[in-house]
Design a protein around this motif. Structure first.
Motif, PDB file in Angstrom:
ATOM      1  N   GLY A 299      18.359 -55.518  -1.712  1.00 21.38           N
ATOM      2  CA  GLY A 299      19.881 -55.154  -2.637  1.00 21.38           C
ATOM      3  C   GLY A 299      20.301 -53.907  -1.918  1.00 21.38           C
ATOM      4  N   HIS A 300      19.871 -52.793  -1.334  1.00 23.08           N
ATOM      5  CA  HIS A 300      20.326 -52.239  -0.705  1.00 23.08           C
ATOM      6  C   HIS A 300      21.258 -52.121   0.216  1.00 23.08           C
ATOM      7  N   SER A 301      21.990 -51.640   0.801  1.00 26.27           N
ATOM      8  CA  SER A 301      23.506 -50.952   1.575  1.00 26.27           C
ATOM      9  C   SER A 301      22.504 -51.280   3.164  1.00 26.27           C
ATOM     10  N   GLU A 302      23.213 -51.909   3.958  1.00 25.34           N
ATOM     11  CA  GLU A 302      22.677 -51.778   5.281  1.00 25.34           C
ATOM     12  C   GLU A 302      22.631 -50.100   5.264  1.00 25.34           C
ATOM     13  N   GLU A 303      23.499 -48.947   5.037  1.00 30.05           N
ATOM     14  CA  GLU A 303      23.139 -47.334   5.603  1.00 30.05           C
ATOM     15  C   GLU A 303      21.992 -47.287   4.821  1.00 30.05           C
ATOM     16  N   ASP A 304      22.229 -47.693   3.512  1.00 29.55           N
ATOM     17  CA  ASP A 304      20.811 -47.475   2.438  1.00 29.55           C
ATOM     18  C   ASP A 304      19.278 -47.564   2.979  1.00 29.55           C
ATOM     19  N   ALA A 305      19.318 -48.874   2.951  1.00 25.43           N
ATOM     20  CA  ALA A 305      17.948 -49.506   3.934  1.00 25.43           C
ATOM     21  C   ALA A 305      17.948 -48.955   5.327  1.00 25.43           C
ATOM     22  N   VAL A 306      19.142 -48.531   5.862  1.00 27.86           N
ATOM     23  CA  VAL A 306      18.539 -48.087   7.893  1.00 27.86           C
ATOM     24  C   VAL A 306      17.711 -46.760   7.358  1.00 27.86           C
ATOM     25  N   ASN A 307      18.516 -45.593   6.213  1.00 23.33           N
ATOM     26  CA  ASN A 307      17.914 -44.553   5.900  1.00 23.33           C
ATOM     27  C   ASN A 307      16.572 -44.358   5.500  1.00 23.33           C
ATOM     28  N   MET A 308      15.796 -46.319   4.709  1.00 22.10           N
ATOM     29  CA  MET A 308      15.108 -45.885   4.258  1.00 22.10           C
ATOM     30  C   MET A 308      13.509 -45.563   4.919  1.00 22.10           C
ATOM     31  N   TYR A 354      11.517 -51.586  16.471  1.00 24.35           N
ATOM     32  CA  TYR A 354      10.773 -53.260  15.481  1.00 24.35           C
ATOM     33  C   TYR A 354      11.289 -53.195  14.246  1.00 24.35           C
ATOM     34  N   LEU A 355      10.903 -52.333  13.299  1.00 22.56           N
ATOM     35  CA  LEU A 355      10.862 -52.261  11.968  1.00 22.56           C
ATOM     36  C   LEU A 355      12.726 -52.609  11.486  1.00 22.56           C
ATOM     37  N   ILE A 356      13.548 -52.349  11.900  1.00 25.35           N
ATOM     38  CA  ILE A 356      14.571 -52.915  12.236  1.00 25.35           C
ATOM     39  C   ILE A 356      15.575 -53.930  11.884  1.00 25.35           C
ATOM     40  N   ARG A 357      14.750 -54.357  13.762  1.00 29.15           N
ATOM     41  CA  ARG A 357      15.543 -55.905  13.916  1.00 29.15           C
ATOM     42  C   ARG A 357      14.548 -56.918  12.699  1.00 29.15           C
ATOM     43  N   THR A 358      13.136 -56.576  12.149  1.00 33.22           N
ATOM     44  CA  THR A 358      12.551 -57.126  11.447  1.00 33.22           C
ATOM     45  C   THR A 358      13.152 -57.015  10.657  1.00 33.22           C
ATOM     46  N   LEU A 359      13.654 -56.431   9.643  1.00 31.25           N
ATOM     47  CA  LEU A 359      13.239 -55.659   7.947  1.00 31.25           C
ATOM     48  C   LEU A 359      14.692 -55.971   8.128  1.00 31.25           C
ATOM     49  N   THR A 360      16.444 -55.910   8.322  1.00 33.68           N
ATOM     50  CA  THR A 360      16.935 -55.748   8.318  1.00 33.68           C
ATOM     51  C   THR A 360      18.458 -56.860   9.295  1.00 33.68           C
ATOM     52  N   LYS A 361      17.468 -56.805  10.579  1.00 36.02           N
ATOM     53  CA  LYS A 361      17.911 -57.981  11.848  1.00 36.02           C
ATOM     54  C   LYS A 361      19.016 -57.139  11.891  1.00 36.02           C
ATOM     55  N   GLN A 362      19.519 -56.053  11.380  1.00 32.67           N
ATOM     56  CA  GLN A 362      20.823 -55.147  12.840  1.00 32.67           C
ATOM     57  C   GLN A 362      20.029 -54.942  13.710  1.00 32.67           C
ATOM     58  N   ASP A 363      21.356 -54.896  15.090  1.00 35.75           N
ATOM     59  CA  ASP A 363      20.889 -53.987  16.055  1.00 35.75           C
ATOM     60  C   ASP A 363      20.638 -52.750  16.582  1.00 35.75           C
ATOM     61  N   VAL A 364      19.719 -52.405  17.774  1.00 35.85           N
ATOM     62  CA  VAL A 364      19.200 -51.519  17.925  1.00 35.85           C
ATOM     63  C   VAL A 364      18.793 -51.184  19.209  1.00 35.85           C
ATOM     64  N   VAL A 365      19.217 -50.097  19.827  1.00 32.00           N
ATOM     65  CA  VAL A 365      19.403 -49.268  21.172  1.00 32.00           C
ATOM     66  C   VAL A 365      18.517 -48.201  21.088  1.00 32.00           C
ATOM     67  N   ALA A 374      15.441 -41.953  21.421  1.00 25.86           N
ATOM     68  CA  ALA A 374      16.013 -41.724  20.144  1.00 25.86           C
ATOM     69  C   ALA A 374      16.402 -43.224  19.730  1.00 25.86           C
ATOM     70  N   THR A 375      16.791 -43.192  18.843  1.00 28.36           N
ATOM     71  CA  THR A 375      17.775 -44.634  18.661  1.00 28.36           C
ATOM     72  C   THR A 375      19.067 -44.660  18.290  1.00 28.36           C
ATOM     73  N   ALA A 376      19.502 -46.070  18.097  1.00 30.51           N
ATOM     74  CA  ALA A 376      21.049 -45.952  17.803  1.00 30.51           C
ATOM     75  C   ALA A 376      20.652 -47.230  17.002  1.00 30.51           C
ATOM     76  N   VAL A 377      21.785 -47.983  15.704  1.00 28.68           N
ATOM     77  CA  VAL A 377      21.776 -49.005  15.097  1.00 28.68           C
ATOM     78  C   VAL A 377      23.085 -49.105  14.804  1.00 28.68           C
ATOM     79  N   ARG A 378      23.634 -50.399  15.500  1.00 33.98           N
ATOM     80  CA  ARG A 378      25.164 -51.151  14.806  1.00 33.98           C
ATOM     81  C   ARG A 378      25.445 -51.211  13.371  1.00 33.98           C
ATOM     82  N   PHE A 379      25.535 -50.896  12.133  1.00 33.94           N
ATOM     83  CA  PHE A 379      26.233 -51.305  10.788  1.00 33.94           C
ATOM     84  C   PHE A 379      27.687 -52.798  11.347  1.00 33.94           C
TER      85      PHE A 379
END
Length: 424
Positions: A299-308, A354-365, A374-379
């Motif tokens: 139920g959280h937005s991509e932004e909130d989920a990634v921040n959590m 790993y957690l981003i790809r597993t839990l939100t299915k977003q692309d990360v580098v 560090a990392t960066a995430v695509r929204f």
């Protein structure tokens, strides 16, 4: 041939533990900055593994005996071997090696090869695990000293029958194996043959050696280091630990981890960071993570989920220095960061990816600075914040080591070129 000098891994990230400041509470920077890029490294595509050369199940006969591996990473194995052939590599000459090979290249050892291949399939061994397994089997069969010439020769024979490429190496009185891998590895001597590198992983070789000129089969392949699926290992539970985000206490998970898997990871050769990020997690640990976090993130937005998720990785662990703990740089698989009490920037970036790809299915580098990872995430929506452009796509900076939320880079890296390491 004289071996090539060992290749040094990417520069070890220096300790970077920023202290929380009042600025960390700001959700996004007032003036987003496009961060400079040095290069983009794409992940190497691992081709599907070739169909193993599996022989038909041989029938038992009176010359077969049972051998046992009492505990191989917590599992017991019973295999068949020949009681008819006594393997001996008398003097390490070419003649002695050839004679020893001929003595085992018969149907007498078909049951042993078959049982090894069955164990590989049943327990879903990755290639590095299968290599360790075959070495241990050869040690028990030959009943010789560890890494003896007899053990090495039988290891080579079983690998050859299993479709694995390698070269025999004669170094003084020692017989060694040189192995090709499908990924870059570091800190091991190697021989260049055509466009392939054959690494000697069991001994430091510096002087010229005799190298076998060809492989045993045109269909043989390099060892794949990527752990594409969870393996069936024995389970020795670690101490139960609870990991909790400081800002989002509902991001809480209780884990034990598997000591057998930690021991196996410790044997792994040093690889590039994306290989650690792409490795499958222990099945029980992965299930615990998903069961604990997925309902919280729903139920959280991509932004909130990634921040959590970001705050969980930033605050649930204690920063530790590899030099002090391990005696040198050692990247962690995601399981290891969750298991051990200390971690550094590269470990947290690997876990976060790993957690981003597993839990939100977003692309990360991954973002590799000269002294930091560090990392960066695509929204899917156009959020504001510090970012990098990768193949025409915008990725917001997320630093799992600090305390800042997404889109906030640290001043130390705002004008430093990063090498972007793609994972997908």
């Amino acid at each position: 041939m004289k071996p090539q000098e060992k290749e040094a891994p990417p520069p070890q990230p220096k300790p970077f533990v920023p202290k929380p400041t009042i600025d960390d509470a700001k959700p996004l920077p007032d003036v987003p900055k496009e961060m400079p890029i040095l290069d983009i490294v794409k992940p190497k595509t691992v081709p599907p593994a070739p169909t193993p050369v599996v022989i038909e199940e041989p029938q038992d006969d009176r010359f077969q005996k049972k051998i046992r591996l009492e505990s191989f990473y917590g599992k017991e194995f019973a295999l068949r071997s020949s009681s008819k052939v006594k393997l001996s590599v008398a003097d390490n000459s070419q003649t002695a090696i050839a004679a020893a090979w001929e003595s085992i290249a018969t149907k007498e050892f078909d049951p042993l090869v078959y049982d090894c291949q069955q164990a590989r399939e049943k327990h879903r061994f990755c290639d590095w695990m299968y290599y360790q397994f075959v070495k241990e089997v050869a040690h028990v069969v030959t009943q010789t000293a560890k890494d003896s010439n007899e053990e090495v020769l039988l290891t080579g024979y079983i690998l050859a029958q299993s479709g694995v490429d390698f070269r025999f190496v004669r170094s003084g009185s020692r017989l060694l194996l040189a192995l090709p891998f499908d990924a870059q590895i570091y800190e091991h001597s190697y021989f260049s043959i055509g466009d392939k590198k054959f690494y000697v992983v069991e001994q430091d070789v510096q002087s010229a050696c005799y190298l076998m000129e060809r492989s045993f089969s045109k269909e043989s392949s390099a060892l794949t280091l990527r752990i594409s699926s969870p393996m069936d290992l024995g389970r020795s539970e670690g101490e139960s630990k609870v990991l909790t985000s400081k800002k989002y206490p509902q991001m809480r998970v209780e884990l034990t981890g598997n000591k057998q898997l930690m021991e196996f990871y410790h044997s792994y050769p040093r690889m590039d960071w994306q290989e650690y990020s792409l490795a499958s997690m222990d099945k029980k640990t992965a299930e615990s993570i998903v069961e604990a976090f997925r309902p919280v993130l729903a139920g959280h937005s991509e932004e909130d989920a990634v921040n959590m998720i970001l705050n969980f990785v930033q605050t649930a662990f204690v920063y530790g220095y590899d030099d002090q703990i391990w005696g040198g740089d050692r990247p962690f698989f995601a399981d290891e960061t969750l298991f051990y009490p200390y971690s550094d920037c590269e470990d947290r970036s690997i876990l976060f990816s790993y957690l981003i790809r597993t839990l939100t299915k977003q692309d990360v580098v991954l973002l590799h600075y000269p002294n930091h990872l560090a990392t960066a995430v695509r929204f899917s929506n156009n959020l504001s914040g510090d970012y990098v452009m990768v193949d025409g796509q915008k990725y917001l900076v997320c630093d799992p080591t600090g305390y800042k939320p997404i889109g906030n880079s640290y001043d130390e890296f705002k004008n430093v070129q990063a090498k972007v390491i793609k994972i997908q």
